[in-house]
Scaffold this motif. Structure first.
Motif, mmCIF file in Angstrom:
data_model
loop_
_atom_site.group_PDB
_atom_site.id
_atom_site.type_symbol
_atom_site.label_atom_id
_atom_site.label_comp_id
_atom_site.label_asym_id
_atom_site.label_seq_id
_atom_site.Cartn_x
_atom_site.Cartn_y
_atom_site.Cartn_z
ATOM 1 N N LEU A 183 0.823 -1.203 0.000
ATOM 2 C CA LEU A 183 0.000 0.000 0.000
ATOM 3 C C LEU A 183 0.862 1.260 0.000
ATOM 4 O O LEU A 183 0.589 2.214 -0.712
ATOM 5 C CB LEU A 183 -0.917 -0.005 1.237
ATOM 6 N N LEU A 184 1.936 1.258 0.782
ATOM 7 C CA LEU A 184 2.788 2.436 0.913
ATOM 8 C C LEU A 184 3.705 2.658 -0.283
ATOM 9 O O LEU A 184 3.936 3.791 -0.688
ATOM 10 C CB LEU A 184 3.650 2.328 2.170
ATOM 11 N N TYR A 185 4.247 1.583 -0.822
ATOM 12 C CA TYR A 185 5.259 1.703 -1.873
ATOM 13 C C TYR A 185 4.605 1.682 -3.253
ATOM 14 O O TYR A 185 4.556 0.666 -3.931
ATOM 15 C CB TYR A 185 6.326 0.614 -1.728
ATOM 16 N N ASN A 186 4.093 2.848 -3.615
ATOM 17 C CA ASN A 186 3.500 3.028 -4.927
ATOM 18 C C ASN A 186 3.853 4.420 -5.420
ATOM 19 O O ASN A 186 4.232 5.286 -4.628
ATOM 20 C CB ASN A 186 1.982 2.813 -4.885
ATOM 21 N N ASN A 187 3.736 4.645 -6.703
ATOM 22 C CA ASN A 187 4.188 5.914 -7.263
ATOM 23 C C ASN A 187 3.270 7.092 -6.921
ATOM 24 O O ASN A 187 3.614 8.230 -7.200
ATOM 25 C CB ASN A 187 4.387 5.814 -8.776
ATOM 26 N N GLY A 188 2.143 6.841 -6.281
ATOM 27 C CA GLY A 188 1.265 7.928 -5.869
ATOM 28 C C GLY A 188 1.512 8.415 -4.451
ATOM 29 O O GLY A 188 0.942 9.412 -4.018
ATOM 30 N N ASN A 189 2.380 7.731 -3.719
ATOM 31 C CA ASN A 189 2.629 8.089 -2.320
ATOM 32 C C ASN A 189 3.674 9.201 -2.248
ATOM 33 O O ASN A 189 4.867 8.952 -2.372
ATOM 34 C CB ASN A 189 3.087 6.872 -1.529
ATOM 35 N N LYS A 190 3.206 10.409 -2.031
ATOM 36 C CA LYS A 190 4.096 11.574 -1.976
ATOM 37 C C LYS A 190 4.691 11.782 -0.585
ATOM 38 O O LYS A 190 5.510 12.678 -0.394
ATOM 39 C CB LYS A 190 3.348 12.839 -2.414
ATOM 40 N N LEU A 191 4.293 10.964 0.401
ATOM 41 C CA LEU A 191 4.857 11.106 1.744
ATOM 42 C C LEU A 191 6.361 10.837 1.757
ATOM 43 O O LEU A 191 7.072 11.344 2.610
ATOM 44 C CB LEU A 191 4.141 10.176 2.732
ATOM 45 N N PHE A 192 6.840 10.047 0.794
ATOM 46 C CA PHE A 192 8.272 9.780 0.715
ATOM 47 C C PHE A 192 9.072 11.028 0.344
ATOM 48 O O PHE A 192 10.278 11.064 0.524
ATOM 49 C CB PHE A 192 8.575 8.672 -0.298
ATOM 50 N N LEU A 193 8.398 12.024 -0.199
ATOM 51 C CA LEU A 193 9.085 13.239 -0.630
ATOM 52 C C LEU A 193 9.269 14.255 0.488
ATOM 53 O O LEU A 193 9.965 15.250 0.299
ATOM 54 C CB LEU A 193 8.305 13.893 -1.777
ATOM 55 N N LYS A 194 8.666 14.016 1.636
ATOM 56 C CA LYS A 194 8.744 14.970 2.747
ATOM 57 C C LYS A 194 10.194 15.143 3.188
ATOM 58 O O LYS A 194 10.876 14.193 3.514
ATOM 59 C CB LYS A 194 7.876 14.498 3.911
ATOM 60 N N LYS A 195 10.658 16.377 3.167
ATOM 61 C CA LYS A 195 12.043 16.696 3.533
ATOM 62 C C LYS A 195 12.177 16.784 5.054
ATOM 63 O O LYS A 195 11.239 17.146 5.755
ATOM 64 C CB LYS A 195 12.459 18.038 2.926
ATOM 65 N N GLY A 196 13.349 16.462 5.538
ATOM 66 C CA GLY A 196 13.670 16.639 6.945
ATOM 67 C C GLY A 196 13.172 15.540 7.868
ATOM 68 O O GLY A 196 13.187 15.707 9.082
ATOM 69 N N ARG A 197 12.746 14.410 7.314
ATOM 70 C CA ARG A 197 12.287 13.307 8.165
ATOM 71 C C ARG A 197 13.460 12.739 8.940
ATOM 72 O O ARG A 197 14.563 12.598 8.416
ATOM 73 C CB ARG A 197 11.657 12.204 7.324
ATOM 74 N N ALA A 198 13.198 12.375 10.187
ATOM 75 C CA ALA A 198 14.247 11.835 11.053
ATOM 76 C C ALA A 198 14.917 10.620 10.425
ATOM 77 O O ALA A 198 16.137 10.471 10.507
ATOM 78 C CB ALA A 198 13.667 11.478 12.425
ATOM 79 N N MET A 199 14.136 9.762 9.794
ATOM 80 C CA MET A 199 14.692 8.546 9.209
ATOM 81 C C MET A 199 15.881 8.851 8.299
ATOM 82 O O MET A 199 16.894 8.156 8.343
ATOM 83 C CB MET A 199 13.614 7.788 8.434
ATOM 84 N N GLN A 200 15.772 9.888 7.491
ATOM 85 C CA GLN A 200 16.872 10.241 6.607
ATOM 86 C C GLN A 200 17.908 11.118 7.314
ATOM 87 O O GLN A 200 19.113 10.923 7.142
ATOM 88 C CB GLN A 200 16.358 10.969 5.359
ATOM 89 N N MET A 201 17.463 12.070 8.098
ATOM 90 C CA MET A 201 18.378 13.032 8.721
ATOM 91 C C MET A 201 19.315 12.378 9.733
ATOM 92 O O MET A 201 20.428 12.854 9.943
ATOM 93 C CB MET A 201 17.591 14.173 9.373
ATOM 94 N N LEU A 202 18.892 11.284 10.342
ATOM 95 C CA LEU A 202 19.742 10.598 11.315
ATOM 96 C C LEU A 202 20.954 9.934 10.656
ATOM 97 O O LEU A 202 21.953 9.658 11.315
ATOM 98 C CB LEU A 202 18.926 9.547 12.083
ATOM 99 N N LEU A 203 20.868 9.704 9.367
ATOM 100 C CA LEU A 203 21.991 9.102 8.639
ATOM 101 C C LEU A 203 23.033 10.146 8.240
ATOM 102 O O LEU A 203 24.209 9.817 8.044
ATOM 103 C CB LEU A 203 21.463 8.348 7.409
ATOM 104 N N VAL A 204 22.632 11.409 8.175
ATOM 105 C CA VAL A 204 23.524 12.489 7.731
ATOM 106 C C VAL A 204 24.808 12.575 8.567
ATOM 107 O O VAL A 204 25.909 12.613 8.004
ATOM 108 C CB VAL A 204 22.776 13.841 7.677
ATOM 109 N N PRO A 205 24.742 12.603 9.913
ATOM 110 C CA PRO A 205 25.992 12.710 10.682
ATOM 111 C C PRO A 205 26.929 11.518 10.484
ATOM 112 O O PRO A 205 28.157 11.681 10.512
ATOM 113 C CB PRO A 205 25.524 12.774 12.139
ATOM 114 N N ILE A 206 26.371 10.350 10.256
ATOM 115 C CA ILE A 206 27.204 9.168 10.003
ATOM 116 C C ILE A 206 27.963 9.364 8.691
ATOM 117 O O ILE A 206 29.175 9.124 8.614
ATOM 118 C CB ILE A 206 26.338 7.889 9.970
ATOM 119 N N ILE A 207 27.261 9.827 7.675
ATOM 120 C CA ILE A 207 27.899 10.068 6.379
ATOM 121 C C ILE A 207 28.897 11.228 6.478
ATOM 122 O O ILE A 207 29.987 11.154 5.912
ATOM 123 C CB ILE A 207 26.842 10.296 5.293
#
Length: 188
Positions: A107-131
């Motif tokens: 249900l979530l992984y489809n090309n109509g789900n724009k929630l993946f485009l939300k900037k600044g989500r913790a899931m992605q931002m937590l990886l930034v300091p590691i990189i």
């Protein structure tokens, strides 16, 4: 929490679970708020007391995911190198995805789900300091900044998950992600 707060949380949880069940059985676009209210034995007004829209129900899952990733990082991402940490972080992501019912993931992984485009989500931002650590110590290329690398890796893994959904979960997603992450991380 007082009794009123406990009851409110129970109602919100009931709406969430009912919504997800309906989304998975009928498809997100084929479920109305009236359908959710009827199935949860509440009024439409009660739905709107807890959620702004059907999309807001799905967003709750994203907030839960961000909370799980925050806990994961706070407990320390294992790895001897930054590249090991990136791989373990992304495998945690894959394992989180596969911990949900397959129909929910689909249900979530489809090309109509724009929630993946939300900037600044913790899931992605937590990886930034590691990189950033890897860029600063020379272990990772500086040809892209850390935010671009995060986007690159997540796009790759989301594409793999989408592919897995297209194939009805017919292969071991963790195993395939492990293999692909080796190749992706080598390129950094």
């Amino acid at each position: 929490m007082n009794n009123r707060a406990i009851q409110a949380q129970k109602t919100k949880d009931k709406i969430y679970k009912t919504s997800i069940k309906l989304f998975m059985s009928r498809g997100f676009d084929n479920v109305s708020i009236q359908d959710i209210a009827n199935s949860a034995n509440i009024s439409v007004g009660s739905f709107y007391n807890y959620y702004k829209s059907k999309l807001d129900v799905l967003y709750q899952n994203y907030m839960f995911a961000d909370m799980k990733f925050t806990e994961f990082v706070n407990n320390g991402v294992e790895g001897n190198t930054v590249k090991d940490k990136i791989k373990n972080y992304m495998l945690f992501y894959i394992d989180f995805v596969t911990s949900e019912p397959y129909d929910f993931t689909k249900l979530l992984y489809n090309n109509g789900n724009k929630l993946f485009l939300k900037k600044g989500r913790a899931m992605q931002m937590l990886l930034v300091p590691i990189i950033d650590e890897g860029i600063n110590n020379g272990e990772i290329t500086d040809e892209m900044n850390s935010e671009e690398i995060v986007e690159f890796i997540f796009q790759s893994m989301r594409g793999l998950i989408f592919h897995w959904c297209l194939h009805d979960g017919s292969f071991d997603l963790h195993e395939r992600a492990d293999k692909y992450l080796e190749l992706i991380i080598k390129s950094l």
